[in-house]
Scaffold this active site. Structure first.
Site, short mmCIF file in Angstrom:
data_model
loop_
_atom_site.label_atom_id
_atom_site.label_comp_id
_atom_site.label_asym_id
_atom_site.label_seq_id
_atom_site.Cartn_x
_atom_site.Cartn_y
_atom_site.Cartn_z
N ASP A 153 10.61 33.01 71.51
CA ASP A 153 11.29 34.32 71.62
C ASP A 153 11.82 34.67 73.12
OD1 ASP A 153 11.28 34.62 68.97
OD2 ASP A 153 9.30 35.52 69.09
N LYS A 158 16.31 31.97 74.06
CA LYS A 158 16.91 30.73 74.10
C LYS A 158 18.30 31.02 73.64
CE LYS A 158 13.60 29.10 71.57
NZ LYS A 158 12.44 30.32 71.76
N GLY A 179 14.13 32.18 65.31
CA GLY A 179 15.09 33.36 65.02
C GLY A 179 15.88 33.60 66.44
N HIS A 180 17.00 33.20 66.56
CA HIS A 180 17.62 33.22 67.63
C HIS A 180 18.82 34.45 67.84
CE1 HIS A 180 16.49 28.83 68.41
NE2 HIS A 180 15.38 29.62 68.27
N GLN A 208 11.02 27.78 69.11
CA GLN A 208 9.46 27.96 69.47
C GLN A 208 9.45 27.89 71.01
OE1 GLN A 208 9.93 25.53 66.29
NE2 GLN A 208 10.34 27.76 65.48
P1 GDP Z 1 14.79 33.19 71.08
O1 GDP Z 1 14.02 33.01 69.99
O2 GDP Z 1 14.13 32.53 72.26
O3 GDP Z 1 16.08 32.88 70.99
O4 GDP Z 1 14.80 34.78 71.40
P2 GDP Z 1 14.67 35.82 70.41
O5 GDP Z 1 16.38 36.35 70.01
O6 GDP Z 1 14.02 35.75 69.11
O7 GDP Z 1 14.22 37.08 71.16
C1 GDP Z 1 14.80 37.64 72.40
C2 GDP Z 1 15.15 39.09 72.14
O8 GDP Z 1 15.55 39.56 73.33
C3 GDP Z 1 16.55 39.17 71.25
O9 GDP Z 1 16.60 40.44 70.63
C4 GDP Z 1 17.54 39.16 72.47
O10 GDP Z 1 18.77 39.87 71.99
C5 GDP Z 1 16.96 39.93 73.52
N1 GDP Z 1 17.17 39.47 74.95
C6 GDP Z 1 17.55 38.20 75.32
N2 GDP Z 1 17.78 38.46 76.77
C7 GDP Z 1 17.51 39.28 77.01
C8 GDP Z 1 17.48 40.33 78.26
O11 GDP Z 1 17.75 39.65 79.39
N3 GDP Z 1 17.34 41.48 78.19
C9 GDP Z 1 16.86 42.14 77.30
N4 GDP Z 1 16.85 43.40 77.28
N5 GDP Z 1 16.92 41.45 76.00
C10 GDP Z 1 17.32 40.39 75.84
P1 IMO Z 2 11.88 31.16 67.93
O1 IMO Z 2 12.51 29.60 67.93
C1 IMO Z 2 7.90 33.07 67.89
C2 IMO Z 2 4.79 31.00 65.42
C3 IMO Z 2 4.51 31.95 64.22
C4 IMO Z 2 3.02 31.39 64.01
C5 IMO Z 2 3.10 30.02 64.42
C6 IMO Z 2 3.11 29.02 63.22
O2 IMO Z 2 12.54 32.18 67.63
O3 IMO Z 2 11.25 31.21 69.55
P2 IMO Z 2 5.13 28.55 61.60
O4 IMO Z 2 5.80 29.38 60.67
O5 IMO Z 2 5.91 27.88 62.66
O6 IMO Z 2 4.11 27.71 60.90
O7 IMO Z 2 4.13 29.40 62.23
O8 IMO Z 2 4.05 29.84 65.32
N1 IMO Z 2 6.43 30.91 65.49
C7 IMO Z 2 6.95 31.85 66.22
N2 IMO Z 2 6.90 32.68 67.37
N3 IMO Z 2 9.11 32.60 67.94
C8 IMO Z 2 9.25 31.57 67.09
O9 IMO Z 2 10.50 30.85 66.77
C9 IMO Z 2 8.49 30.99 66.06
N4 IMO Z 2 8.27 30.04 65.43
C10 IMO Z 2 7.05 29.87 64.93
O10 IMO Z 2 4.32 33.41 64.57
O11 IMO Z 2 2.33 32.12 65.27
MG MG Z 3 13.01 34.11 68.32
#
Ligand code: GDP
Ligand code: IMO
Ligand code: MG
Length: 431
Positions: free
Chosen positions: A14, A17, A41-42, A225
């Site tokens: 998270d 990416k 979850g991206h 991840q």
């Molecule tokens: P990923 O799994 O690495 O793609 O990241 P996620 O999308 O799960 O989580 C990142 C969260 O932060 C999402 O809600 C994005 O919309 C948000 N986000 C990404 N970059 C920024 C930033 O520079 N500032 C803020 N405030 N939010 C951001």
């Molecule tokens: P993105 O791509 C954050 C964590 C789960 C748990 C562990 C194992 O959005 O960054 P799993 O279901 O993979 O067997 O769970 O890994 N986990 C993540 N945490 N971002 C993710 O993906 C994750 N995918 C799995 O919360 O701790």
């Molecule tokens: Mg994510």
């Protein structure tokens, strides 16, 4: 000039990416997922409009780009069709722009049942998985009994494989976890129902990427991840079941390692973690709560609250080394606006010794007592700033210190969720 870039998470996922992959996609012909599944979850935000992707590569919003799912990814056909449906109803054409490797293992209902039954039985020892069946699906792959995409081409042979696998799952579900068995007919009918729609999407991802590369096209490899969740390098056993490091892009997409020119490490300006497991710099006070609230730190897939803490430069150092990070993209800087002072963990006290890099194994990480260095914060807003020089001086000092401590240059900074809220210091695709 870098032709192909691997984008990976350097922390516990998270990091942002998805936003950065979407931002980089205008430079490439192909975007490829190489590991994980719909546990990811991206989140992409374009002109205020939010799209959450789980399995489909984060390049999909760019019409001219083709997306690929490499053999390192475990694919739930049910999750895939839900996501395709969501995107297509938002006007994004997916089916014609997505190719899936024939060697991808499938995630089927029995994987999900076992993942959830195991977690429930573990009680407070649970991993905190996303409950999506990721672990059991990778177990089947390694045990050489997975049902794979390629099996959809021969449903008779698939029936025999499925019976054998279900025997193993039903013994566990019934006798270890007191659950109802899963009927062969139900799963077989579900798979057969997917087959016709999936078949046209199956293609030789490895060879296509090779040919694109030979033709001088640029390719983006999208990690899911993060390094500290990597099955080998992370805080085992509180990890996911795949390799999430940059090196996994080659095997997981089916390309040669020489094709990976540049590794862009996505780094959140502070630290978060979702699920169980050790987290040395975790904050339990109002500062942590403030980061969670301003950063909207709730899982994009599960909605679970993410744990928040200070930046851990000693953990990043490990990650930078393992991934060979060419440049970092520091995200969510804006979330740190308004803090009087900011702390950076530079190392730990561990069993009476001082160390400056995250150790391996969750017991050792749990025993680490962080050593902090404190810097002044900044009161000015960085939200949406697009030029480095316009950042408050203390914010720049903070970023420069992160680079110094981790030993990696900063290529980009993100100051908001929107595609446009991005600062470029050294464009990864340009000289
Ligand atoms: P990923 O799994 O690495 O793609 O990241 P996620 O999308 O799960 O989580 C990142 C969260 O932060 C999402 O809600 C994005 O919309 C948000 N986000 C990404 N970059 C920024 C930033 O520079 N500032 C803020 N405030 N939010 C951001
Ligand atoms: P993105 O791509 C954050 C964590 C789960 C748990 C562990 C194992 O959005 O960054 P799993 O279901 O993979 O067997 O769970 O890994 N986990 C993540 N945490 N971002 C993710 O993906 C994750 N995918 C799995 O919360 O701790
Ligand atoms: Mg994510």
């Amino acid at each position: 000039m870098a032709k192909n870039i691997v984008v990976i998470g350097t922390q516990w996922g998270d990091e942002g990416k998805g936003k950065i992959v979407d931002w980089l996609t205008e430079n490439v012909a192909a975007v490829v997922r190489f590991q994980g599944g719909h546990n990811a979850g991206h989140t992409l935000v374009v002109d205020g409009k939010k799209t959450v992707l789980r399995l489909i590569p984060s390049g999909i919003l760019h019409e001219s780009v083709h997306c690929y799912i490499g053999s390192g990814v475990v694919v739930s056909p049910a999750a895939l069709f839900t996501e395709i449906g969501e995107l297509e109803s938002a006007g994004v054409d997916v089916a014609a722009r997505l190719t899936i490797a024939p060697t991808c293992p499938l995630i089927l209902p029995y994987h999900i049942a076992l993942d959830q039954a195991r977690e429930a039985a573990k009680g407070d020892q649970k991993i905190g998985t996303t409950g999506r069946g990721i672990g059991p699906a990778y177990e089947d792959k390694v045990a050489r009994r997975a049902i794979r995409m390629i099996d959809l081409l021969d449903l008779d042979a698939l029936a025999d494989k499925l019976k054998a696998v279900l025997d193993i799952y039903n013994v566990q579900l019934q006798h270890l976890y007191g659950q109802a068995p899963i009927a062969f007919e139900t799963v077989y009918a579900e798979i057969a129902g997917y087959a016709e729609r999936l078949r046209p999407m199956i293609g030789d991802v490895s060879n296509t990427l090779y040919r694109l590369h030979q033709a001088g096209k640029h390719i983006l490899f999208e990690g899911a991840q993060g390094t500290l969740l990597d099955i080998d390098c992370g805080t085992y056993p509180f990890v996911t079941s795949s390799n999430c490091v940059a090196g996994a892009a080659a095997a997981g997409a089916g390309v040669a390692p020489q094709m990976l020119d540049y590794v862009l490490g996505i780094v959140k300006a502070y630290t978060t973690r979702v699920g169980s497991g050790p987290f040395p710099t975790e904050l339990f006070d109002e500062i942590g709560a403030g980061l969670a609230q301003r950063g909207n730190e709730f899982g994009s897939v599960t909605g679970r609250a993410r744990r928040c803490g200070w930046f851990d430069a000693a953990a990043l150092k490990r990650s930078i080394q393992i991934n060979g990070v060419s440049g970092m993209c520091i995200t969510k800087l804006d979330v740190m606006d308004g803090l009087e002072e900011v702390k950076i963990c530079t190392g730990y006290h561990l069993h009476g010794e001082k160390i400056d890099i995250l150790p391996f194994g969750s017991e050792a990480v749990a025993a680490c007592k962080p050593i902090y260095e404190t810097m002044p914060g900044w009161t000015e807003s960085t939200v949406g700033v697009t030029e480095y020089d316009k950042l408050p001086e203390n914010a720049r000092r903070y970023l420069e210190r992160l680079s110094e401590l981790t030993g990696a240059p900063i290529a980009m900074v993100s100051t908001g969720p929107d595609r446009a809220e991005t600062i470029v210091l050294e464009h990864p695709f340009h000289d």
